[in-house]
Design an enzyme around this catalytic site. Structure first.
Site, PDB file in Angstrom:
ATOM      1  N   ASP A   4       0.848  -1.205   0.000  1.00  0.00           N
ATOM      2  CA  ASP A   4       0.000   0.000   0.000  1.00  0.00           C
ATOM      3  C   ASP A   4       0.880   1.250   0.000  1.00  0.00           C
ATOM      4  O   ASP A   4       0.842   2.034   0.942  1.00  0.00           O
ATOM      5  CB  ASP A   4      -0.952  -0.018   1.215  1.00  0.00           C
ATOM      6  CG  ASP A   4      -0.233  -0.030   2.559  1.00  0.00           C
ATOM      7  OD1 ASP A   4       0.962  -0.404   2.611  1.00  0.00           O
ATOM      8  OD2 ASP A   4      -0.858   0.355   3.569  1.00  0.00           O
ATOM      9  N   ASP A  43       6.805   1.170   1.894  1.00  0.00           N
ATOM     10  CA  ASP A  43       6.495   0.200   0.838  1.00  0.00           C
ATOM     11  C   ASP A  43       7.293   0.567  -0.425  1.00  0.00           C
ATOM     12  O   ASP A  43       7.842  -0.307  -1.111  1.00  0.00           O
ATOM     13  CB  ASP A  43       5.008   0.249   0.450  1.00  0.00           C
ATOM     14  CG  ASP A  43       4.077   0.056   1.619  1.00  0.00           C
ATOM     15  OD1 ASP A  43       3.560  -1.049   1.790  1.00  0.00           O
ATOM     16  OD2 ASP A  43       3.860   1.022   2.375  1.00  0.00           O
ATOM     17  N   ASN A  70      -2.502   2.616   3.611  1.00  0.00           N
ATOM     18  CA  ASN A  70      -1.993   3.961   3.882  1.00  0.00           C
ATOM     19  C   ASN A  70      -2.834   5.030   3.191  1.00  0.00           C
ATOM     20  O   ASN A  70      -2.967   6.144   3.681  1.00  0.00           O
ATOM     21  CB  ASN A  70      -0.542   4.083   3.410  1.00  0.00           C
ATOM     22  CG  ASN A  70       0.400   3.288   4.291  1.00  0.00           C
ATOM     23  OD1 ASN A  70       0.188   3.184   5.494  1.00  0.00           O
ATOM     24  ND2 ASN A  70       1.430   2.713   3.698  1.00  0.00           N
ATOM     25  N   THR A  76       3.017  -5.992   2.738  1.00  0.00           N
ATOM     26  CA  THR A  76       3.450  -4.868   3.573  1.00  0.00           C
ATOM     27  C   THR A  76       2.314  -3.857   3.785  1.00  0.00           C
ATOM     28  O   THR A  76       2.555  -2.682   4.064  1.00  0.00           O
ATOM     29  CB  THR A  76       4.687  -4.166   2.963  1.00  0.00           C
ATOM     30  OG1 THR A  76       4.358  -3.738   1.636  1.00  0.00           O
ATOM     31  CG2 THR A  76       5.879  -5.086   2.909  1.00  0.00           C
ATOM     32  N   PHE A  79      -0.838  -0.906  12.614  1.00  0.00           N
ATOM     33  CA  PHE A  79      -1.765  -0.462  11.565  1.00  0.00           C
ATOM     34  C   PHE A  79      -2.184  -1.565  10.581  1.00  0.00           C
ATOM     35  O   PHE A  79      -3.388  -1.733  10.320  1.00  0.00           O
ATOM     36  CB  PHE A  79      -1.153   0.724  10.788  1.00  0.00           C
ATOM     37  CG  PHE A  79      -2.031   1.191   9.662  1.00  0.00           C
ATOM     38  CD1 PHE A  79      -3.161   1.955   9.917  1.00  0.00           C
ATOM     39  CD2 PHE A  79      -1.747   0.845   8.344  1.00  0.00           C
ATOM     40  CE1 PHE A  79      -3.996   2.377   8.882  1.00  0.00           C
ATOM     41  CE2 PHE A  79      -2.570   1.261   7.302  1.00  0.00           C
ATOM     42  CZ  PHE A  79      -3.697   2.022   7.569  1.00  0.00           C
ATOM     43  N   ASN A  80      -1.239  -2.285   9.990  1.00  0.00           N
ATOM     44  CA  ASN A  80      -1.600  -3.249   8.926  1.00  0.00           C
ATOM     45  C   ASN A  80      -2.550  -4.338   9.427  1.00  0.00           C
ATOM     46  O   ASN A  80      -3.442  -4.776   8.700  1.00  0.00           O
ATOM     47  CB  ASN A  80      -0.346  -3.926   8.345  1.00  0.00           C
ATOM     48  CG  ASN A  80       0.491  -2.975   7.516  1.00  0.00           C
ATOM     49  OD1 ASN A  80       0.000  -1.933   7.077  1.00  0.00           O
ATOM     50  ND2 ASN A  80       1.755  -3.330   7.313  1.00  0.00           N
ATOM     51  N   HIS A  86       9.733   0.293   8.219  1.00  0.00           N
ATOM     52  CA  HIS A  86       9.140  -1.018   8.492  1.00  0.00           C
ATOM     53  C   HIS A  86       9.215  -2.030   7.332  1.00  0.00           C
ATOM     54  O   HIS A  86       9.777  -3.110   7.456  1.00  0.00           O
ATOM     55  CB  HIS A  86       7.645  -0.855   8.817  1.00  0.00           C
ATOM     56  CG  HIS A  86       7.314   0.181   9.821  1.00  0.00           C
ATOM     57  ND1 HIS A  86       7.377  -0.049  11.169  1.00  0.00           N
ATOM     58  CD2 HIS A  86       6.892   1.465   9.684  1.00  0.00           C
ATOM     59  CE1 HIS A  86       6.991   1.037  11.827  1.00  0.00           C
ATOM     60  NE2 HIS A  86       6.691   1.968  10.941  1.00  0.00           N
ATOM     61  N   ASP A  87       8.562  -1.669   6.214  1.00  0.00           N
ATOM     62  CA  ASP A  87       8.312  -2.641   5.153  1.00  0.00           C
ATOM     63  C   ASP A  87       9.584  -3.138   4.462  1.00  0.00           C
ATOM     64  O   ASP A  87       9.618  -4.244   3.907  1.00  0.00           O
ATOM     65  CB  ASP A  87       7.392  -2.015   4.091  1.00  0.00           C
ATOM     66  CG  ASP A  87       6.044  -1.630   4.663  1.00  0.00           C
ATOM     67  OD1 ASP A  87       5.687  -2.149   5.750  1.00  0.00           O
ATOM     68  OD2 ASP A  87       5.339  -0.823   4.027  1.00  0.00           O
TER      69      ASP A  87
HETATM   70  C1  BDR Z   1       2.909  -0.113   8.582  1.00  0.00           C
HETATM   71  O1  BDR Z   1       1.844   0.801   8.345  1.00  0.00           O
HETATM   72  C2  BDR Z   1       2.157   1.685   7.309  1.00  0.00           C
HETATM   73  O2  BDR Z   1       2.086   2.997   7.764  1.00  0.00           O
HETATM   74  C3  BDR Z   1       3.550   1.349   6.828  1.00  0.00           C
HETATM   75  O3  BDR Z   1       3.598   1.375   5.413  1.00  0.00           O
HETATM   76  C4  BDR Z   1       3.815  -0.028   7.374  1.00  0.00           C
HETATM   77  O4  BDR Z   1       3.449  -1.027   6.462  1.00  0.00           O
HETATM   78  C5  BDR Z   1       3.577   0.230   9.894  1.00  0.00           C
HETATM   79  O5  BDR Z   1       2.678   0.112  10.945  1.00  0.00           O
HETATM   80 CA    CA Z   2       2.872  -0.510   4.157  1.00  0.00          CA
END
Ligand code: BDR
Ligand code: CA
Length: 309
Positions: free
Chosen positions: A11, A16, A40, A125, A165-166, A239-240
């Site tokens: 996303d 990403d 996102n 991701t 979040f994901n 993160h991703d």
């Molecule tokens: C995740 O949420 C999104 O904001 C980032 O792309 C990452 O995949 C982190 O919590």
């Molecule tokens: Ca992401």
């Protein structure tokens, strides 16, 4: 060289986008497709961003398929406070040179996994909606999936006090994936927060003299500004990118075999991953959970990849 076949389900999203940039620079990875999901930002935006990033890395040949516009059963929520309204605020990227494939992202996953002669690794991701849809529609694809290396979850949250979040964005989809029996590697907040793009890192990126590095520098500056504002972090955790780094350099990661369960019902805790680090539940191991990153080695990998552009 034998290549590892991957599908990036994402996303974009600053991190990403940088994950795609790293993957495209690594000869041992073959990107079969990029499938997009709402997360996102709304699906039209994340798809547009994926197409733009493919152009940036001169890969207009990579299949981009637009996937789910909504979570399985919940109301969609996006993250403009972190990624801006476009989902990829910061740099100016030209309009994409082409459109998406016209095939739904989940169908692209099913088709490519079935067609592939070698097992495919999937790198989600974003919210896990497309993966859950693909596994529901064609459970037989499990036989040709090598591993799912995902970014999501952790032993603490960033969207609620306990949820990342994901996973929070589509807990039912995440549960389906964690209960699938597939080998899963989890890059959760515990390890992704170690990959902080600090000012020193951004300076290093900015010293690289090519357009891709320039754009990554701009992405990181924007991402760091929202992380400062929202979480008071000195830099943004990328993160991703860890999902890709794990595929090419697993020796940089310390992981633990654990059971991960997703809470879907809690009044306050939906989307929380219960990571059984001490084996107290007696539930079967279903994931490798990222604990510790070789931070120096990780940034070295990233900087070397950027220098190749
Ligand atoms: C995740 O949420 C999104 O904001 C980032 O792309 C990452 O995949 C982190 O919590
Ligand atoms: Ca992401």
């Amino acid at each position: 060289m034998t290549t590892r076949k991957i599908i990036m389900d994402c996303d974009p999203g600053h991190d990403d986008a940088i994950a795609i940039i790293l993957a495209a620079a690594r000869p041992e990875l073959e990107i079969l497709a990029i499938t997009t999901v709402s997360g996102n930002a709304e699906i039209e935006k994340t798809t547009m961003n994926a197409l733009k990033v493919c152009d940036l890395v001169s890969r207009p040949d990579v299949v981009v398929s637009k996937g789910a516009s909504e979570p399985l059963i919940r109301i969609r929520e996006t993250a403009p406070g972190i990624h801006g309204d476009s989902g990829l605020d910061g740099p100016e990227l030209p309009e994409p040179s082409r459109s998406w494939s016209g095939e739904h992202g989940a169908d692209t996953i099913i088709r490519l996994v079935k067609e592939s002669k070698e097992p495919v690794t999937i790198l989600p991701t974003g919210p896990l909606t497309n993966i859950a849809l693909a596994l529901t529609k064609a459970p037989e694809i499990k036989d040709n999936i090598e591993e799912i290396v995902l970014m999501g979850g952790g032993t603490f949250g960033n969207w609620t006090p306990t949820a990342e979040f994901n996973i929070w964005a589509d807990p039912e989809a995440a549960k389906k994936v964690f209960d699938s029996g597939l080998p899963i590697v989890v890059m959760g907040l515990d390890i992704t927060h170690q990959a902080l793009a600090t000012k020193e890192v951004i300076d290093q990126v900015n010293q690289i003299d090519n357009n891709v590095a320039k754009i990554v520098g701009e992405l990181l500056v924007f991402f760091a500004s929202t992380y400062k504002e929202m979480f008071d972090f000195d830099g943004a955790p990328v993160h991703d990118v860890l999902t890709v780094a794990y595929c090419v350099a697993p020796e940089l990661f310390k992981t633990k075999d654990v059971n991960v369960t997703v809470e879907t019902k809690g009044e306050f805790t939906a989307g929380t991953t219960l990571v059984d680090l001490h084996g107290v539940t007696g539930r079967e191991v279903n994931a490798k959970f990222g604990l510790e990153l070789d931070v120096e080695g990780f940034w070295k990998l990233m900087i070397e990849a950027l220098k190749k552009y």
